[in-house]
Design an enzyme around this catalytic site. Structure first.
Site, PDB file in Angstrom:
ATOM      1  N   THR A 386       0.858  -1.166   0.000  1.00  0.00           N
ATOM      2  CA  THR A 386       0.000   0.000   0.000  1.00  0.00           C
ATOM      3  C   THR A 386       0.903   1.227   0.000  1.00  0.00           C
ATOM      4  O   THR A 386       2.079   1.125   0.282  1.00  0.00           O
ATOM      5  CB  THR A 386      -0.889  -0.059   1.252  1.00  0.00           C
ATOM      6  N   THR A 404      -4.141   1.427  -2.743  1.00  0.00           N
ATOM      7  CA  THR A 404      -3.376   0.192  -2.908  1.00  0.00           C
ATOM      8  C   THR A 404      -3.888  -0.653  -4.064  1.00  0.00           C
ATOM      9  O   THR A 404      -5.018  -0.470  -4.537  1.00  0.00           O
ATOM     10  CB  THR A 404      -3.454  -0.640  -1.616  1.00  0.00           C
ATOM     11  N   ASN A 406      -3.371  -3.936  -3.302  1.00  0.00           N
ATOM     12  CA  ASN A 406      -3.302  -5.041  -2.352  1.00  0.00           C
ATOM     13  C   ASN A 406      -1.887  -5.599  -2.328  1.00  0.00           C
ATOM     14  O   ASN A 406      -1.050  -5.097  -1.604  1.00  0.00           O
ATOM     15  CB  ASN A 406      -4.342  -6.135  -2.619  1.00  0.00           C
ATOM     16  N   GLY A 478       1.198  -1.280   5.021  1.00  0.00           N
ATOM     17  CA  GLY A 478       1.708  -2.315   5.900  1.00  0.00           C
ATOM     18  C   GLY A 478       0.704  -3.309   6.420  1.00  0.00           C
ATOM     19  O   GLY A 478       0.909  -3.887   7.486  1.00  0.00           O
TER      20      GLY A 478
END
Length: 575
Positions: A386, A404, A406, A478
């Site tokens: 991300t 993001t 993913n 994260g």
């Protein structure tokens, strides 16, 4: 530190592209923000990629506001940070309007196609197939980035959608020189990227040769896509030629995302989740993000302890952080889900009374084994790749945004002829309720796959308010470590009087609940680690966690201090 290659040709190309936005004669003055200090500024941009930071700052310099800069920077990252920046993914944004004195949250998160089903990744043997949920056309959720950025700009911006796209178009068309980190990213994911011919054409030189640091990276197909968006607006992505390319390629390769799914997509403006910590007001994301709920739940638990007296990153302080994290993430495992389809007790989970009950179960001198921790009875039942960016302009408007694909480079699938990667966000659903997700905590029924459902996530763009004005603008990539990173940035500033760069740089810790281990970064004292072990913690040294691109506002002087996180590529620039 990685060497950043900034050749004159790249910088000149960028400045020329930006000059399309400004009157003649402004060029010399506008070289200044490119070399301005990152602290003590009246306006500040912090992103995960330097060209995006420069583009956002340029927009602020020319009179645009924080939303104009954020949207411009986001599109640039779709070009210059392909492992995470995107137009094929989705995210969340918090927007503070200085004029209206209010904070709004924007959900442009991905959702499942209408053809999704609970058992779609379960094989004949009854086991889940992670290849299908991560690296296949079945992994692709309906993207939200383009619709979300357009919606933010329409409601709060001052420049046109087409204008916000100009720097990204030029950087895709003319190219930019890859630095060592960008080239290393591509090489690290070579196996995934080489699985699809359409991807090989973009991310490798002729003959499938990897790009090296110092190579020019040109993306003509992506430039054409961005030009189409500039001409026709977001409808080109969801109802026009771009939508047709996406849907046709997905259908031809066994996926379920359709033109109808794309046409039906809409972002949502939501009321943000609000909490408080030691007199500061905390604004963050509502579900389907469990990140915001968990951030406030953890802070509520910690508020009952004198962390300052414990000492920063002492065994006592880390113990309390770890115990609070375990309980919040246990709750996330049970309750996290799409509020449009399941009842999520966000108000109960973030209440002070609930935190007081949870504190009763914490032994100040001994770790509680995770097997003894179960999700609480919240009142009123209700991944790594991300990137986050933060912006504060001269008028005090602020943006905190996380978006993001993913996984790094998402599904690894580039839309042929369109030049951008598709997400693999379907993997964020819980395929087997009650089973562990390798990228996050154990999840419950609330996050099971269903048609048109938004999957849950740990993303939590956050704005901390002081005296009714933005004080800290923060967020991080994260996976579930987003939550612990944000909490520790806030605690480091408010409890330990750190400046924002110190707060971002400081070693972080994380406890996932399950597995039962306390993950720490390098920099924690060996003596502290030993004491934590004696307290019953299983301490594990892990890789660096998060990348908390953050801004702190000195409300007395009106200056903004930006902090890029040294754990990843990124810069802070102000003027």
């Amino acid at each position: 530190m990685f060497r950043k290659n900034r050749p004159p040709v790249t910088l000149i190309a960028f400045i020329i592209s930006a000059l399309a936005l400004v009157p003649c004669g402004a060029a010399q003055a506008d070289l200044k923000p490119l070399i301005s200090p990152v602290s003590g500024s009246r306006a500040m941009v912090v992103t995960g990629q330097d060209l995006a930071t420069r583009a956002g700052l340029y927009v602020l310099r020319r009179g645009g506001n924080a939303v104009d800069a954020a949207v411009t920077a986001a599109f640039v990252m779709a070009v210059t940070l392909p492992r995470a920046g995107n137009i094929g993914g989705g995210g969340f944004m918090l927007i503070y309007s200085a004029k209206k004195k209010e904070i709004t949250s924007l959900d442009f998160w991905q959702k499942a196609p209408a053809g999704a089903s609970r058992e779609m990744y379960i094989g004949p043997d009854g086991k889940s197939d992670q290849r299908l949920s991560r690296f296949s056309y079945l992994a692709v959720a309906v993207p939200g980035t383009v619709a979300g950025l357009a919606a933010a700009l329409k409601r709060y911006g001052t420049i046109s959608f087409a204008r916000a796209l100009i720097p990204a178009i030029r950087l895709a068309e003319d190219g930019y020189m890859l630095n060592e980190m960008q080239a290393a990213d591509m090489k690290s994911y070579e196996q995934i990227l080489k699985a699809y011919p359409s991807t090989v054409k973009i991310f490798f030189k002729p003959g499938g040769v990897p790009y090296e640091a110092g190579d020019m990276f040109i993306q003509k197909d992506l430039a054409r896509t961005l030009r189409e968006l500039a001409r026709r607006g977001p409808d080109a992505f969801y109802k026009g030629s771009i939508a047709e390319k996406i849907a046709d390629q997905v259908k031809a390769n066994g996926g379920i995302l359709t033109k109808e799914d794309l046409a039906a997509y809409a972002p949502f403006f939501r009321k943000p989740l609000q909490g408080s910590y030691r007199g500061y007001d905390i604004f963050t994301m509502q579900p389907p993000s469990f990140g915001g709920t968990s951030v406030i739940e953890i802070l509520n638990i910690l508020e009952g302890y004198d962390l300052r007296a414990c000492g920063h990153n002492s065994a006592a302080a880390i113990h309390l952080l770890s115990e609070a994290m375990k309980r919040a993430l246990a709750d996330a495992a049970r309750y996290a889900g799409d509020p449009g389809m399941v009842k999520v007790p966000a108000a109960g989970l973030t209440s002070k009374a609930y935190a007081q009950d949870l504190r009763k179960s914490i032994n100040p001198g001994r770790a509680t084994p995770s097997v003894q921790i179960r999700p609480g009875n919240a009142p009123g039942y209700e991944k790594e790749s991300t990137t986050h960016f933060s912006v504060v302009d001269r008028e005090g408007n602020a943006v905190s945004c996380t978006f993001t694909l993913n996984g790094n480079f998402g599904s690894g699938i580039v839309v042929d002829g369109a030049g951008f990667l598709l997400n693999n966000e379907m993997d964020n659903f819980n395929i087997h309720p009650g089973a562990a997700d390798p990228g996050g905590p154990i999840e419950g029924e609330a996050n099971a796959i269903a048609p048109n459902k938004r999957m849950t996530t740990g993303m939590a763009p956050t704005i901390v308010m002081k005296n009714g004005r933005p004080f800290i603008v923060t967020g991080s990539p994260g996976s579930s470590r987003i939550i612990s990173t944000i909490v520790q940035v806030i605690v480091n500033v408010t409890d330990f009087d750190m400046n924002i760069q110190e707060a971002v740089n400081a070693p972080k810790v994380h406890n996932e609940w399950l597995p039962d281990e306390l993950r720490i970064e390098k920099g924690i004292s060996p003596d502290t680690v030993r004491i934590l072990g004696q307290m019953g913690h299983k301490v594990v040294m892990g890789d660096p966690m998060g990348a908390a691109t953050s801004i702190l506002v000195d409300q007395k002087k009106g200056t903004r201090f930006g902090a890029a996180d040294p754990r990843r590529e990124g810069t802070a620039r102000g003027y």
